[in-house]
Design a protein around this motif. Structure first.
Motif, PDB file in Angstrom:
ATOM      1  N   THR A  66      -0.016  -4.598   3.489  1.00  0.00           N
ATOM      2  CA  THR A  66       0.533  -3.517   4.308  1.00  0.00           C
ATOM      3  C   THR A  66       2.012  -3.748   4.608  1.00  0.00           C
ATOM      4  O   THR A  66       2.706  -2.837   5.041  1.00  0.00           O
ATOM      5  CB  THR A  66      -0.245  -3.367   5.627  1.00  0.00           C
ATOM      6  OG1 THR A  66      -0.253  -4.624   6.308  1.00  0.00           O
ATOM      7  CG2 THR A  66      -1.669  -2.918   5.347  1.00  0.00           C
ATOM      8  N   ILE A  90      -6.093  -0.847  -3.880  1.00  0.00           N
ATOM      9  CA  ILE A  90      -5.285  -0.172  -2.857  1.00  0.00           C
ATOM     10  C   ILE A  90      -5.768  -0.530  -1.452  1.00  0.00           C
ATOM     11  O   ILE A  90      -4.943  -0.860  -0.583  1.00  0.00           O
ATOM     12  CB  ILE A  90      -5.219   1.351  -3.097  1.00  0.00           C
ATOM     13  CG1 ILE A  90      -4.460   1.628  -4.402  1.00  0.00           C
ATOM     14  CG2 ILE A  90      -4.574   2.073  -1.920  1.00  0.00           C
ATOM     15  CD1 ILE A  90      -4.478   3.073  -4.872  1.00  0.00           C
ATOM     16  N   GLU A 136       0.561   5.220  -2.614  1.00  0.00           N
ATOM     17  CA  GLU A 136       0.074   6.535  -2.194  1.00  0.00           C
ATOM     18  C   GLU A 136       0.253   7.521  -3.346  1.00  0.00           C
ATOM     19  O   GLU A 136       1.350   7.679  -3.880  1.00  0.00           O
ATOM     20  CB  GLU A 136       0.818   7.018  -0.954  1.00  0.00           C
ATOM     21  CG  GLU A 136       0.475   6.226   0.284  1.00  0.00           C
ATOM     22  CD  GLU A 136       1.292   6.644   1.499  1.00  0.00           C
ATOM     23  OE1 GLU A 136       1.919   7.728   1.480  1.00  0.00           O
ATOM     24  OE2 GLU A 136       1.306   5.858   2.462  1.00  0.00           O
ATOM     25  N   GLN A 178       0.815  -1.215   0.000  1.00  0.00           N
ATOM     26  CA  GLN A 178       0.000   0.000   0.000  1.00  0.00           C
ATOM     27  C   GLN A 178       0.847   1.263   0.000  1.00  0.00           C
ATOM     28  O   GLN A 178       0.522   2.239  -0.671  1.00  0.00           O
ATOM     29  CB  GLN A 178      -0.917   0.036   1.226  1.00  0.00           C
ATOM     30  CG  GLN A 178      -2.151  -0.780   1.086  1.00  0.00           C
ATOM     31  CD  GLN A 178      -3.043  -0.665   2.317  1.00  0.00           C
ATOM     32  OE1 GLN A 178      -2.655  -0.080   3.346  1.00  0.00           O
ATOM     33  NE2 GLN A 178      -4.222  -1.239   2.224  1.00  0.00           N
TER      34      GLN A 178
END
Length: 193
Positions: free
Chosen positions: A187, A182, A116, A112
Motif C-alpha cells: 500500500t 493486487i 487500479e 496497489q
C-alpha cells in the motif's frame, strides 16, 4: 534468468577487456552504453527485479499480445512456430506467477495504487471465441507461401491454441492478479519501502 545474468556478466568481462584507445569515439560511446545495459541487467538479477515482471502500464503479458505483429507469417512453419508459442503461454504465465508469488512473500510488489484498472490489460484477452482474439489475426488471411491444403489444418490448430494457450494463460493471470497479487500488493508508494 541465471543463464541470462551469466551471459551479461561474461559479455561485460569481454567488453571491459577491449582496449578503449583502439576504439573510435563513436565505438567508445557504444561500448559505454552497452556496458551500462549489461551492468543494469546483472544488477536487476542480483536485486531480484524479476519478481516484478510488470510495471504500471505494461509487462510480459502486454509484450505477448504483440506477438502477432512481431512474428513472420510467410510459411506453414512460421504458423507452426506461432502456434507453439501460443500453446506455451500458460506455462510462461505459471512461471511468471511463481516469481510474483516470491515477490509477494518478500513484500516486493508494485504499489496497489498503480494497479487500479490493471486487470483490463488481461481481461481484454479473455474472449469467448478465438475469432475475437488479437491472436487469431494471422489466420484470417494466409500468404501465398502457405499451401492451400495446409490452411485448414493451421486454422484449426490456431483456434485451439488461441483458446487453450493464449486465452487460458490470460484467464489464469487475470485470476491471480485480481484475487492474489493486487490484494496483497504493498500500500506504500515510495521506493524506500
Amino acid at each position: 534468468l541465471e543463464r541470462r545474468a551469466a551471459y551479461a556478466r561474461s559479455a561485460l568481462t569481454r567488453l571491459r577487456a577491449i582496449d578503449r584507445s583502439a576504439l573510435s569515439a563513436s565505438d567508445r560511446v557504444n561500448a559505454d552504453m552497452f556496458a551500462r545495459e549489461l551492468s543494469d541487467s546483472v544488477a536487476d538479477f542480483e536485486f531480484g527485479a524479476y519478481r516484478i515482471p510488470i510495471n504500471s502500464d505494461s509487462g510480459f503479458h502486454t509484450d505477448f499480445a504483440d506477438l502477432p505483429d512481431r512474428m513472420p507469417f510467410a510459411t506453414a512453419k512460421d504458423y507452426e512456430n506461432y502456434i507453439a508459442r501460443l500453446n506455451a503461454f500458460p506455462a510462461y504465465v505459471a512461471a511468471e506467477i511463481a516469481l510474483m508469488r516470491d515477490g509477494i512473500a518478500a513484500h516486493f510488489t508494485l504499489p496497489q495504487v498503480v494497479l487500479e484498472g490493471y486487470d483490463v490489460t488481461m481481461a481484454t484477452h479473455v474472449v469467448p471465441a478465438p475469432e475475437k482474439s488479437v491472436f487469431f489475426a494471422p489466420f484470417r488471411k494466409f500468404p501465398r507461401g502457405v499451401p492451400a491444403e495446409e490452411r485448414a489444418r493451421l486454422s484449426n490448430a490456431g483456434r485451439r491454441a488461441v483458446m487453450q494457450g493464449a486465452v487460458a494463460g490470460y484467464k489464469t493471470l487475470l485470476e491471480f492478479m485480481t484475487t492474489e497479487y493486487i490484494p496483497r500488493a504493498r500500500t506504500s508508494i515510495g521506493a524506500y519501502s
